[in-house]
Design an enzyme around this catalytic site. Structure first.
Site, mmCIF file in Angstrom:
data_model
loop_
_atom_site.group_PDB
_atom_site.id
_atom_site.type_symbol
_atom_site.label_atom_id
_atom_site.label_comp_id
_atom_site.label_asym_id
_atom_site.label_seq_id
_atom_site.Cartn_x
_atom_site.Cartn_y
_atom_site.Cartn_z
ATOM 1 N N LYS A 167 1.059 -0.884 -0.226
ATOM 2 C CA LYS A 167 0.225 0.038 0.092
ATOM 3 C C LYS A 167 1.132 1.210 -0.047
ATOM 4 C CE LYS A 167 -4.565 1.402 0.228
ATOM 5 N NZ LYS A 167 -5.341 1.030 -0.648
ATOM 6 N N GLY A 264 -24.147 3.298 2.130
ATOM 7 C CA GLY A 264 -23.090 3.155 1.713
ATOM 8 C C GLY A 264 -23.161 3.363 -0.019
ATOM 9 N N GLY A 266 -21.293 5.213 -1.972
ATOM 10 C CA GLY A 266 -20.784 5.864 -3.024
ATOM 11 C C GLY A 266 -19.740 4.743 -4.003
ATOM 12 N N VAL A 268 -19.075 2.479 -5.163
ATOM 13 C CA VAL A 268 -18.760 0.863 -5.148
ATOM 14 C C VAL A 268 -21.276 0.352 -4.348
ATOM 15 C CG1 VAL A 268 -18.898 -1.816 -4.241
ATOM 16 C CG2 VAL A 268 -16.770 -0.098 -4.159
#
Length: 449
Positions: A167, A264, A266, A268
């Site tokens: 990451k 959520g 967003g 996805v």
């Protein structure tokens, strides 16, 4: 605040590399000055390259000298704290590049290179890149980066991808896409760390397009990419694996007659909702912004959708709870309040845990309550598969081929995990950790997963 860059700034250094061998518990460190502060990064991959000589006389510190350097600035204890974090997670290490002109700290948190060692590509690692504000505590940024890098190792196993896990965190002010010096530096850093990445939290997806057009092809998933942004395929992967979970426990893939609570809406969650409304009897939707949830309902006037407040949404009575927002939700305090049969969403790090052992324990608590839960990185990996398809196939990548790839991997992966976990008498969460550890640390081949 304590920072790894404090001695680097004072001594004019640009680079810090920390390497760790978990088999021998040996660390190797090196710090360097590899370029001058006035280097024009807008000329990256035009006048110079990732491997170019950028300074007449390189400054170099070996492992012993690095430790002495941090001792000089009263940061040896802090350095040891970071080394211990690397040790605990069996991480390969951290690669840090510092841009003094713009006060940018780029860190590649590298968990494992194993799967990328023989892939015949420049990038041996894959993992997203996210921005952190300079006001954030560095240790928390490193913890976040290491945890997410380790998660990427496992997610790449789930996606059958021949890349190690990592990451990228970049501590800087908000990105100016028109500043070619900054964009060139970020292209150089990703190329030097041999990583394939996609823009994540606090970075615009357009970042990938600017990098591709000017500096580095190791960025994927920009708006101009042949496959677009990764939210759509991620949602598709979560959806088809949910159907496999229902098939395993109920004998049918159909979601007819079921209720679902989607949290959520967003990148996805919106797509996930569009999959669910075609099958479930009723869909409850919640978002941090009520107007977003209402917008989703208004966009589908012929469907049975109810907007509910975010507060209490996780405890809404339903068959399927679909978390597609923040993580760290399910804990000893919240699990007893759940009123669902399945938890199946895209949100990362859904269990509120600071270690693998704690995740496995909380997954057992969910199972004891009769709730089906599979660690999300085993079924939210289609976005990573999407990035890999773009990286590997370039302009020849197609959404049709991507869908075929997802279909060939993810449904059977989930069904087999649920079945194998039952046979072993453990949770699906514990089983996928068991599989991934055998691949990353042991001798199990990826093709045999």
């Amino acid at each position: 605040m304590k920072s790894l860059t404090t001695p680097m700034k004072a001594e004019g250094l640009t680079t810090l590399k920390i390497r760790y061998d978990f088999k021998t518990d040996v660390f190797q460190m090196e710090a360097m000055k590899e370029w001058e502060p006035d280097l024009d990064w807008s000329r990256y991959n035009k006048d110079f390259y990732a491997e170019s000589i950028l300074i007449d006389d390189i400054v170099y510190y070996n492992t012993k000298q690095v430790r002495e350097l941090y001792r000089k600035y009263d940061l040896e204890d802090y350095l040891d704290e970071i080394l211990d974090l690397i040790r605990q997670g069996k991480h390969f290490g951290i690669e840090l590049y510092y841009n003094a002109k713009y006060d940018i700290t780029y860190m590649s948190h590298q968990h494992s290179r194993k799967l990328g060692l023989k892939n015949r590509l420049h990038a041996t690692l894959a993992g997203g890149i996210r921005r952190h504000d300079p006001s954030e505590e560095e240790k928390e940024v490193i913890i976040d980066g290491l945890n997410l890098g380790r998660g990427m190792s496992f997610k790449n196993v789930a996606g059958r991808l021949e890349f190690g896990g990592c990451k990228q965190t970049v501590t800087m002010e908000p990105l100016d896409l028109d500043n070619m010096e900054i964009m060139g530096f970020l292209g150089f850093a990703i190329d030097r760390s041999r990583t394939m990445t996609g823009p994540d939290m606090n970075f615009p997806t357009e970042m990938a397009d600017v990098e591709n057009e000017n500096f580095s092809m190791n960025y994927t998933s920009g708006p101009k990419s042949p496959l677009g942004e990764t939210g759509k395929p991620t949602a598709y992967g979560v959806y088809i694996t949910l159907k496999q979970a229902v098939k395993y426990y109920e004998g049918t893939e159909s979601l007819a007659g079921k209720t679902a609570t989607l949290i959520g809406l967003g990148a996805v969650g919106w797509y996930m909702g569009e999959h669910l409304i075609d099958e479930v009897e009723k869909l409850y939707v919640a978002d941090l912004y009520m107007e977003t949830a209402q917008k989703f309902k208004d966009a589908h006037p012929d469907k049975n959708i109810e907007v509910i407040p975010l507060e209490g949404a996780y405890y809404n009575e339903c068959d399927i709870l679909v978390p597609c927002a923040i993580g760290g939700v399910f804990s000893d305090e919240t699990i007893p309040q759940l009123k669902c049969k399945y938890i199946w969403g895209s949100a990362n790090n859904q269990l509120k845990a600071s270690s693998q052992e704690e995740e496995i324990r909380l997954a057992k608590v969910l199972k004891d309550r009769g709730i089906v839960f599979q660690t999300e990185w085993w079924h939210n990996t289609a976005g990573v598969i999407c990035g890999a398809e773009e990286y590997l196939m370039g302009k020849d990548a197609t959404y049709e081929h991507l869908t075929q790839t997802i279909d060939s991997i993810m449904p059977s992966s989930t069904y087999n995990n649920l079945k194998q976990a039952d046979e072993l008498g453990i949770t699906p969460c514990e089983n996928v950790y068991r599989i991934c550890e055998k691949v990353i640390y042991g001798d199990l081949e990826l093709k045999d997963v």
